[in-house]
Design a protein around this motif. Structure first.
Motif, mmCIF file in Angstrom:
data_model
loop_
_atom_site.group_PDB
_atom_site.id
_atom_site.type_symbol
_atom_site.label_atom_id
_atom_site.label_comp_id
_atom_site.label_asym_id
_atom_site.label_seq_id
_atom_site.Cartn_x
_atom_site.Cartn_y
_atom_site.Cartn_z
ATOM 1 N N LEU A 151 0.824 -1.211 0.000
ATOM 2 C CA LEU A 151 0.000 0.000 0.000
ATOM 3 C C LEU A 151 0.861 1.265 0.000
ATOM 4 O O LEU A 151 0.518 2.269 -0.619
ATOM 5 C CB LEU A 151 -0.907 0.020 1.233
ATOM 6 C CG LEU A 151 -2.034 -1.003 1.286
ATOM 7 C CD1 LEU A 151 -2.579 -1.115 2.706
ATOM 8 C CD2 LEU A 151 -3.153 -0.615 0.330
ATOM 9 N N ALA A 153 4.012 1.599 -1.009
ATOM 10 C CA ALA A 153 5.076 1.670 -2.017
ATOM 11 C C ALA A 153 5.008 3.024 -2.732
ATOM 12 O O ALA A 153 3.932 3.614 -2.839
ATOM 13 C CB ALA A 153 4.920 0.528 -3.011
ATOM 14 N N ASN A 155 4.911 3.848 -5.721
ATOM 15 C CA ASN A 155 3.882 3.855 -6.768
ATOM 16 C C ASN A 155 2.606 3.153 -6.305
ATOM 17 O O ASN A 155 1.831 2.663 -7.107
ATOM 18 C CB ASN A 155 4.433 3.197 -8.039
ATOM 19 C CG ASN A 155 4.984 1.811 -7.763
ATOM 20 O OD1 ASN A 155 5.203 1.436 -6.603
ATOM 21 N ND2 ASN A 155 5.198 1.035 -8.809
ATOM 22 N N VAL A 157 -1.007 2.619 -3.766
ATOM 23 C CA VAL A 157 -2.338 3.227 -3.793
ATOM 24 C C VAL A 157 -2.450 4.402 -2.806
ATOM 25 O O VAL A 157 -3.173 5.354 -3.052
ATOM 26 C CB VAL A 157 -3.424 2.156 -3.561
ATOM 27 C CG1 VAL A 157 -3.400 1.653 -2.122
ATOM 28 C CG2 VAL A 157 -4.793 2.692 -3.913
ATOM 29 N N PHE A 160 -1.163 7.422 -4.420
ATOM 30 C CA PHE A 160 -2.108 7.839 -5.457
ATOM 31 C C PHE A 160 -3.277 8.594 -4.843
ATOM 32 O O PHE A 160 -3.653 9.675 -5.303
ATOM 33 C CB PHE A 160 -2.616 6.620 -6.238
ATOM 34 C CG PHE A 160 -3.696 6.980 -7.215
ATOM 35 C CD1 PHE A 160 -3.381 7.547 -8.442
ATOM 36 C CD2 PHE A 160 -5.044 6.794 -6.893
ATOM 37 C CE1 PHE A 160 -4.368 7.901 -9.336
ATOM 38 C CE2 PHE A 160 -6.038 7.150 -7.790
ATOM 39 C CZ PHE A 160 -5.704 7.703 -9.010
#
Lengths: 309, 281
Positions: A151, A153, A155, A157, A160
């Protein structure tokens, strides 16, 4: 808890006879009790008392475990560990990690328990929400660690959703906060479940009396709910302080104590001394120091539990 | 006045529902994401924007776990170790709890304090002597080594919870049998144990959970791949195939299922048993 019936003292013969049989009965009860306790006692002796004696012994020697010729060095190892800046860094990280985690566990656990206990929602949604809230508790730390690594990382979510590009676990500024957050996520359900049971045990006439007296819901919370939950809360806080200060797996599997040493806690520090640097003597010394700190918490916990009995 | 109370109740209800939903996202969101990713392809897992429901739904990751003898061995090991720990812990703890609940004996208070304080002994303190002990006894990298180790952590809780449970049952039940001439063993196993099933189930589940999820000792007291348990297996998968996130997630899902199932079916017993034993008020 045995009923002590007064013995009538008519004749000497009777007195000695009764006293004798009572003593014998007591002896038999004690023997019988210990027969039931024997497996427990043997296990605790072999797996708890002996190892603790061993680790204290290791901490007073050099070259233990790996070589057979350990030498008694007295408190030399203690001076080395206590003089190590990394040990104190690990101690302060442990304190931050523990205090923040435990405080958040209490607040989240109590908040969720109060919401779930509210009469404003029906029984079915309550059961569903309770099931969801308990979830983090049921996963192994290994699962929690890989899940959050995914979660969080760069890149992943979370970045994001936050529209960010942050190295949550690799940044020296954020890593300790991040592992603490994961630990909060993993640990509040124990508080929630226990406090929910506690809330359900509060007699409703206490609330009715408070309402009649004109107490607002906030006042009812401070003057009825919290005092009633107090013994449970103290137990939970002490238990959680003990457990959280000993946390190893979560940190080991997310940051390994890094970057540099910003998430190093006492358990990872000790583990590395033993299984990365193979200095079992110093590791044993650190382990004994950790034991001493835990025993302080244990004393409070035992006293509290006894006071409640 | 009546209106304002009604409006206030409605506002309060809306507030609680919003709070509950936010809490549910916090608690269950990561888990849903894990489940979702276990059905994705590895390229899709980090695709932006992330999608919960995947186009490429597949069971490939699960098939890979099930067809790999190595990962299946992790499961077998975990079942053997956690199962044995549960059975042995229950056998030992039920007897100890019986003594604590039903007898008054010399040394009871001291033993009680010891068992409560044993819970506070840090695992890391025991790790180093255990390593020496298990190597010395030839139990390093064996099932008995792990099973014995786990019992030290499961036993205190089990005894405390079980004693709490026995204390809620009237003494007359088993005392009547003893007065009739039967031994204490009979009173315990024929009378007390059968009516204590809910308590025993909750203690058993808790014990199983601890043993199934344990990491530190599983890491340190086993060496060969065929002795590793599920938590270590998940980590190994992470190290070996750090790009096969779908397999790592599938393994995590599969590794959580035994505990989830136990919890789901015995939730009622579990929560009441746990709170009766550990947090009695």
């Amino acid at each position: 808890m045995t009923l002590k019936t007064p013995v009538s003292l008519d004749t000497e013969v009777l007195v000695t006879g009764v006293a004798h049989s009572r003593r014998r009965r007591q002896l038999r009860r004690t023997t019988e009790s210990y027969a039931f306790l024997a497996p427990t006692l043997i296990l605790l002796l072999v797996l708890m008392i002996v190892p603790i004696v061993m680790v204290i012994g290791y901490s007073l020697q050099s070259n233990v475990i790996l070589s057979k010729n350990g030498q008694f060095v007295g408190i030399q190892n203690y001076l080395t560990v206590l003089g190590d800046g990394a040990f104190w860094k690990a101690t302060s990280n442990t304190v931050v990690f523990t205090v923040v985690s435990v405080a958040a566990h209490l607040v989240l656990g109590l908040g969720f328990a109060l919401m779930l206990n509210s009469t404003l929602i029906g029984a079915v949604p309550r059961a569903i929400f309770r099931g969801l809230y308990v979830l983090p508790w049921l996963f192994a730390v290994a699962v929690i660690a890989v899940l959050w690594r995914m979660l969080l990382a760069p890149n992943g979510v979370i970045n994001f959703l936050l529209n960010a590009n942050v190295e949550w676990l690799a940044s020296p500024q954020l890593a300790l906060g991040t592992v603490t957050f994961i630990n909060i996520w993993a640990g509040y359900p124990f508080f929630m479940v226990s406090l929910l049971a506690g809330l359900q045990g509060i007699p409703s006439d206490l609330y009715e009396a408070a309402t009649v007296d004109g107490a607002s819901s906030v006042q009812r919370f401070w003057n009825v709910t919290l005092p009633q939950l107090r013994p449970i809360i103290v137990s939970l806080l002490l238990l959680d302080l003990i457990w959280t200060s000993q946390q190893f797996a979560l940190i080991w599997m997310t940051t390994g104590g890094g970057p540099i040493d910003v998430t190093e806690v006492l358990s990872t520090y000790t583990y590395k001394l033993a299984f990365a640097k193979y200095d079992f003597s110093l590791a044993a010394t650190a382990a004994v120091l950790v034991l001493l700190m835990s025993m302080v918490l244990a004393v409070f916990y035992v006293r509290h539990q006894k006071a409640r009995d | 006045m009546a209106m304002s109370v009604q409006t206030r109740r409605r506002t309060a209800r809306i507030g609680i529902v919003i709070g509950l939903v936010l809490g549910a996202v916090f608690a269950a969101g990561p888990v849903v994401w894990m489940l979702s990713n276990s059905f994705k392809s590895n390229t899709e897992i980090f695709e932006l924007p992330p999608r919960l429901i995947t186009d490429t739904f597949s069971l490939n990751a699960y098939v890979a776990i099930f067809t790999n003898p190595e990962t299946m061995r992790f499961f077998l090991n975990s079942y053997i170790v956690a199962g044995a720990v549960t059975v042995l812990t229950l056998l030992v703890a039920i007897q100890a709890a019986y003594a604590f609940s039903r007898f008054d004996f010399r040394g009871k208070r001291v033993l009680n304090v010891i068992i409560v304080s044993v819970q506070a002994v840090p695992p890391i303190t025991l790790l180093i002597p255990y390593f020496g002990l298990m190597v010395g006894l030839g139990l390093y990298n064996t099932y008995p080594g792990l099973i014995l180790t786990y019992m030290v952590f499961t036993l205190p809780y089990a005894i405390i919870m079980m004693t709490g449970y026995f204390n809620t049952l009237p003494r007359e039940l088993d005392e009547a049998v003893r007065v009739d001439g039967a031994g204490s063993m009979t009173a315990l196993w024929r009378v007390l144990v059968p009516i204590s099933v809910p308590g025993i189930v909750s203690v058993g589940i808790y014990t199983f959970m601890i043993a199934w999820n344990e990491y530190l000792f599983a890491l340190t007291l086993t060496r060969t791949i065929d002795m590793r348990t599920v938590p270590i297996g998940i980590q190994l998968l992470m190290g070996q195939h750090s790009y096969e996130w779908n397999q790592i997630m599938a393994m995590s899902v599969l590794g959580s299922i035994p505990v989830l199932i136990l919890f789901l079916f015995f939730q009622r017993f579990f929560i009441s048993g746990l709170t009766a034993g550990s947090v009695k008020s």
